[in-house]
Design a protein around this motif. Structure first.
Motif, PDB file in Angstrom:
ATOM      1  N   UNK A  91       0.854  -1.189   0.000  1.00  0.00           N
ATOM      2  CA  UNK A  91       0.000   0.000   0.000  1.00  0.00           C
ATOM      3  C   UNK A  91       0.889   1.237   0.000  1.00  0.00           C
ATOM      4  N   UNK A  92       0.492   2.222  -0.787  1.00  0.00           N
ATOM      5  CA  UNK A  92       1.140   3.538  -0.760  1.00  0.00           C
ATOM      6  C   UNK A  92       0.057   4.580  -0.556  1.00  0.00           C
ATOM      7  N   UNK A  93       0.270   5.467   0.423  1.00  0.00           N
ATOM      8  CA  UNK A  93      -0.742   6.475   0.749  1.00  0.00           C
ATOM      9  C   UNK A  93      -0.085   7.838   0.864  1.00  0.00           C
ATOM     10  N   UNK A  94      -0.749   8.828   0.308  1.00  0.00           N
ATOM     11  CA  UNK A  94      -0.283  10.213   0.374  1.00  0.00           C
ATOM     12  C   UNK A  94      -1.453  11.079   0.823  1.00  0.00           C
ATOM     13  N   UNK A  95      -1.284  11.744   1.963  1.00  0.00           N
ATOM     14  CA  UNK A  95      -2.374  12.544   2.528  1.00  0.00           C
ATOM     15  C   UNK A  95      -1.922  13.976   2.697  1.00  0.00           C
ATOM     16  N   UNK A  96      -2.799  14.918   2.336  1.00  0.00           N
ATOM     17  CA  UNK A  96      -2.512  16.346   2.497  1.00  0.00           C
ATOM     18  C   UNK A  96      -3.719  17.012   3.138  1.00  0.00           C
ATOM     19  N   UNK A  97      -3.469  17.732   4.220  1.00  0.00           N
ATOM     20  CA  UNK A  97      -4.549  18.425   4.933  1.00  0.00           C
ATOM     21  C   UNK A  97      -4.184  19.895   5.061  1.00  0.00           C
ATOM     22  N   UNK A  98      -5.098  20.769   4.630  1.00  0.00           N
ATOM     23  CA  UNK A  98      -4.879  22.208   4.679  1.00  0.00           C
ATOM     24  C   UNK A  98      -5.998  22.857   5.480  1.00  0.00           C
ATOM     25  N   UNK A  99      -5.616  23.725   6.394  1.00  0.00           N
ATOM     26  CA  UNK A  99      -6.601  24.426   7.220  1.00  0.00           C
ATOM     27  C   UNK A  99      -6.331  25.922   7.162  1.00  0.00           C
ATOM     28  N   UNK A 100      -7.412  26.702   6.980  1.00  0.00           N
ATOM     29  CA  UNK A 100      -7.315  28.156   6.964  1.00  0.00           C
ATOM     30  C   UNK A 100      -8.432  28.747   7.815  1.00  0.00           C
ATOM     31  N   UNK A 101      -8.068  29.748   8.608  1.00  0.00           N
ATOM     32  CA  UNK A 101      -9.030  30.392   9.496  1.00  0.00           C
ATOM     33  C   UNK A 101      -8.801  31.898   9.456  1.00  0.00           C
ATOM     34  N   UNK A 102      -9.881  32.660   9.272  1.00  0.00           N
ATOM     35  CA  UNK A 102      -9.763  34.111   9.269  1.00  0.00           C
ATOM     36  C   UNK A 102     -10.848  34.699  10.162  1.00  0.00           C
ATOM     37  N   UNK A 103     -10.464  35.705  10.906  1.00  0.00           N
ATOM     38  CA  UNK A 103     -11.372  36.325  11.877  1.00  0.00           C
ATOM     39  C   UNK A 103     -11.409  37.834  11.639  1.00  0.00           C
ATOM     40  N   UNK A 104     -12.633  38.359  11.516  1.00  0.00           N
ATOM     41  CA  UNK A 104     -12.817  39.795  11.270  1.00  0.00           C
ATOM     42  C   UNK A 104     -13.631  40.396  12.412  1.00  0.00           C
TER      43      UNK A 104
END
Length: 989
Positions: free
Chosen positions: A555-568
């Protein structure tokens, strides 16, 4: 001319229909008696009708036969032939399941209906499996009142469902459970959870759910409580189309006043975010390194006003009458024969499901701090001081929209490729209104918020199964599949309004005074997983000539997780005025004109970490042997090697240019010093930051052994023994130190960049008695020993009404339990199914010296222990109940079982819902039981009606914390969900 064409069409349709009614249908599955595997290419011969065919890859067969008595022969090279007598009736289907090999099981023969087919098939799969497993079939799901995979799973032995969506297997928390969909890893839509919420999977798209409780080398090494395997529906053997509708009523919601707000229009009806809910173009067009900030410059104020005008200025909810819940589903499937002899075929299944539900909830929430004037280590002298008391009302409009596609192409006998797609969306439109008391700053407050959240799971798999016989009489098998899955959580424009009034104030007015009033949050998480799996099976005969299999793969697995948060924020630039008094709505207070006259300033909060990039690369290889040691003693075991690399970079968006490089280049940066004393020195002297410079790195290489023995010591009785070593790695989110509060005084969870993986030793013993094809008795004992278990630990936050938690590696965890399962038919009119488990667990959070040093403040402020303040050095696992049981009683009034009345009961005992910290005791969820009723009526093979009442007793769900000085249980939270009534109908064509 049109008249004659209509007559001709009617004639042809009637002729085809009558011809179909003049024959019956024989269907079934052929499996190997030794292994439980499907036997593809088995010859099925009916000499009296002059017909013959071979089973497909799943061991299935389907043929039309004339009415009457027939002898059906089943032949496969190397196996004893089997002959079955069947009676075919016109327009009816006879289902015959057969096993070939050392012995033959009783035939499951259901004329006219196939109610037990899937249940018996899943039970036989469980019997012949080399590992310990439990499951629930498509037919059982259909007959239950459940609408999602989460609801379904709470009826399986050893399963606890928390929050209606997160599954605990054998008492281990949701972070210790792994979910796979069609044999592929599924990413999570939750920002603070490592598992997928199971309410994302509509019950109507599920073929079966299996819980694998002992580890086999071909499964993922991240195996703790167990692996939840969800399989979506397969294409049918013949043309099938169905359509279904449903209506629902809730006793505390439907027909009552309901608060909602204008969202994203038509897009919201299908769970998707509308264009008007996203960041305005004037804001999103700016680079991340340029956050909006106020100045005294008039042009900047004009730009801010222009930016604000791009946001929605809806701050207030509107009242409607809560409508009835509605649901709809449809599906179409068929198998198309592409050549004359039928060995080339195309199978297709298309399905869609939709539901829209409305729910009101009133919750009381309290938070406490500890007081101990004698000694913080003497917990008997700890009392509770109120931090905040809050009465919360929520109105939630929930939408679930799911679509699945299954296309399978059989090139010829033994060669097939397939494509499976599941796209599901779940959204919540929530109005939250609370009235509370802050005991630290002694003021009352009113907090109103509008929240929209959309969760999307897109999962597609392309794969193939290929069989050939290079030598011997049993085929080799090569299986492969590639998968891409994306889980996305979009929460745009969460708006907060806050009014406060001092307890000592002589005024009766509530006034807007500051954060989080006027705040709006935008957050987005995407979690992508791409994987490739391949395995090859070689059959052989061991020394006594018994059938065995050697399987190996990668098995070969590639995972990418991106998180963005903005507060006004819109902050006051002058003293509060009349427009800041309650209940003046935000539409007036936050009008862009207030920016132009200088009363308010609009700015984006920046400086704190509000984003992370994360990734994982995993390469795994396994070798697995399935071999009878003797004729009744089978072995399944081997080893799996996994090489995993996880990297998380947490940062402020204004510094995003520093993290545009790949994660592989970031790996190894930060503070990777492992020695605690050296690390303290490095942090104290500015060489490293306490949060590891915002970088979380974890590289592990593990060789994981597995051994499972199954002894069929008596006909239809198994005794299983298993041992394995597995791991659980921290989730990518758990490695990020980011946190925020969505509401005033809300609890906060932050990650820990210094986490290690958990290593687990698993021991299992299970007895199984298969009374008939559908009746079963089982009993199991299990034990797990965990090194470095990952647990939540409280962090003291001085002077604030909220509680903060982080993740940390405890020293050791032990869990042991007993599982009992019983399923039995009585007198053809009654069926009883029950399962229960008893579990004890113990987690050693810190050893004695660390615990006393941390509690008494004798650790360096640069130590990893600083700030960790667990109330208990040992406790049970969070979320684990000592006792859980499910009971299902079904009554069939008629012999044909067209009518059924069922009672379902699910109960769990006390469990820790929130771990205590800084002397505050654990919050304990009190025991609760839920009783459901369902009536089902099946009219022939086409029409199904279902009437269900859920939560008949309107159970109170309550958590408490104990004040040891006064011996009083204080409320942590409590709420009721109301009684839900639904009626649904489905028609199969």
């Amino acid at each position: 001319m049109k008249k004659y064409l209509a007559i001709l069409s009617l004639f042809l349709t009637t002729t085809v229909y009558l011809q179909a009614q003049a024959t019956g249908r024989l269907t079934g599955t052929v499996i190997d008696a030794d292994s439980g595997d499907a036997l593809n290419l088995t010859a099925v011969i009916v000499r009296s009708a002059g017909k013959a065919m071979r089973t497909d890859f799943d061991g299935k067969f389907n043929m039309e036969l004339p009415p009457g008595q027939h002898k059906v022969e089943f032949k496969y090279s190397g196996y004893d032939p089997v002959v079955r007598d069947v009676t075919i009736q016109a327009g009816k289907t006879v289902n015959v399941n057969v096993t070939l090999g050392a012995k033959t099981l009783d035939t499951v023969n259901v004329q006219g209906r196939g109610l037990n087919k899937s249940e018996s098939a899943l039970l036989q799969l469980q019997k012949k499996s080399g590992t310990v497993s439990d499951g629930i079939s498509e037919e059982a799901i259909k007959k239950s009142p459940d609408s999602s995979a989460g609801d379904v799973l709470r009826r399986v032995t050893g399963i606890t469902l928390v929050g209606g969506k997160f599954v605990f297997v054998r008492g281990l928390g949701e972070r210790y459970s792994t979910t796979v969909l069609n044999d592929s890893v599924v990413p999570s839509t939750e920002p603070d959870k490592r598992v997928i919420p199971l309410d994302l999977f509509p019950a109507s798209v599920i073929k079966n759910i299996r819980i694998i409780k002992t580890f086999a080398p071909e499964d993922s090494g991240e195996f703790s409580g167990g692996v939840v395997k969800i399989e979506t529906k397969d294409y049918p053997d013949k043309l099938e189309a169905s359509i279904g509708f449903g209506l629902g009523y809730n006793s505390i919601t439907t027909g009552r006043a309901f608060q909602t707000f204008e969202g994203g229009g038509m897009a919201n009806l299908f769970g998707m975010t509308g264009s008007n809910q996203k960041l305005p173009g004037v804001v999103s067009s700016l680079p991340d390194i340029l956050p909006l900030s106020p100045t005294s410059n008039l042009s900047q104020q004009a730009i801010s006003a222009m930016a604000v005008s791009g946001f929605s200025n809806d701050w207030s909810s509107k009242e409607i009458t809560a409508p009835w819940d509605k649901s709809f589903n449809l599906s179409f499937g068929n198998t198309y024969k592409l050549n004359q002899n039928g060995d080339m075929r195309l199978g297709v299944l298309l399905g869609s499901t939709y539901s829209r539900n409305f729910r009101y909830r009133q919750t009381q929430e309290n938070r406490y701090s500890s007081a101990n004037s004698i000694n913080p280590l003497l917990t008997d002298f700890t009392s509770l001081n109120l931090l905040k008391k809050e009465d919360v009302q929520t109105w939630n409009e929930e939408v679930n929209f799911g679509n699945n596609v299954n296309v399978t192409f059989q090139l010829k006998e033994g060669q097939q490729i397939y494509y499976k797609l599941l796209h599901t969306i779940q959204s919540d439109k929530i109005v939250r209104s609370s009235f509370g008391y802050n005991n630290i700053d002694t003021f009352n407050y009113i907090n109103n918020s509008l929240e929209w959240t959309s969760r999307t799971l897109f999962n597609q798999t392309v794969g193939g199964t290929h069989a050939w016989t290079p030598f011997g009489d049993r085929p080799h098998k090569f299986e492969w599949h590639g998968n891409f899955a994306r889980a996305e959580r979009d929460q745009p424009d969460l708006r907060n309004q806050l009014w406060q009034r001092s307890i000592n104030s002589t005024s009766s007015n509530f006034t807007r005074t500051g954060n989080p009033d006027g705040q709006r949050y935008f957050s987005n998480t995407t979690d992508d997983v791409a994987s490739i799996n391949a395995k090859y099976t070689v059959p052989f005969k061991q020394w006594d000539g018994l059938q065995s299999k050697l399987k190996f793969g990668a098995t070969a697995l590639d995972r990418t997780k991106l998180f963005r948060f903005r507060e006004f924020q819109q902050n006051l630039a002058a003293a509060p005025g009349m427009i800041d008094l309650y209940p003046v709505p935000g539409e007036i207070t936050y009008n862009p004109i207030t920016l132009l006259n200088g009363d308010r300033q609009f700015r984006e909060r920046f400086g704190d970490n509000n984003a992370y990039n994360a990734g994982q690369k995993l390469h795994a290889y396994f070798l697995q042997l399935e071999m009878p040691i003797a004729s009744k003693l089978n072995f399944l075991g081997g080893a799996r090697y996994e090489d995993s690399s996880q990297t998380v970079a947490t940062f402020a968006l204004r510094d995003s240019y520093l993290y545009e490089t790949s994660l592989s280049q970031i790996y190894g940066s930060g503070c990777s010093i492992k020695n605690s004393l050296v690390r303290e020195y490095a942090v104290a002297n500015g060489i490293c930051q306490a949060d590891n410079n915002g970088i979380g790195n974890l590289r592990t290489r593990d060789l994981l052994p597995s051994a499972n023995l199954t002894w069929e010591f008596k006909e239809d009785m198994n005794l299983r023994l298993g041992y394995s070593e597995t791991v659980t790695r921290p989730d990518l989110r758990e490695l990020s130190p980011f946190y925020f509060s969505p509401y005033f005084a809300a609890d906060r969870i932050q990650g820990n960049s210094n986490l290690n993986r958990t290593y687990i030793h698993n021991y299992d013993l299970r007895y199984e008695w298969y009374l008939t094809a559908t009746d079963y008795i089982g009993a199991a004992i299990f034990k797990k020993r965990m090194s470095d278990p990952i647990e939540q630990i409280g962090i003291p936050v001085a002077g604030q009404p909220q509680v903060r938690y982080t993740f940390a590696n405890a020293k050791q965890g032990d869990i042991e339990g007993i599982e009992l399962d019983y399923r039995k038919d009585f007198w053809n009119h009654f069926r009883i199914e029950g399962n229960l488990f008893f579990i004890k667990s113990k987690v050693t959070v810190l050893n004695d010296s660390e615990y006393y040093a941390a509690r008494l403040g004798f650790v360096s402020i640069y130590s990893e222990l600083f700030g960790l303040a667990p109330t208990d050095k040992t406790r049970s696992l969070q979320g684990q109940s000592e006792r859980v049981f499910n009971l299902k009683f079904t009554y069939f009034p008629d012999q044909e079982k067209h009518h059924s009345l069922g009672l379902y009961y699910n109960y769990f005992s006390e469990r820790i819902v929130v771990v205590g910290g800084n002397g505050v005791p654990n919050a304990i969820h009190q025991p609760a039981g839920v009783l459901d009723f369902i009536y089902g009526w099946q009219k022939g093979e086409h029409l199904d009606l279902k009437f269900a009442v859920r939560n008949i007793t309107n159970t109170m769900f309550k958590a408490t914390q104990v004040d040891n000085v006064y011996g009083v249980e204080q409320t942590y939270f409590k709420y009721r969900e109301g009684i839900s009534i639904s009626i649904s109908a489905s028609y199969k064509m």
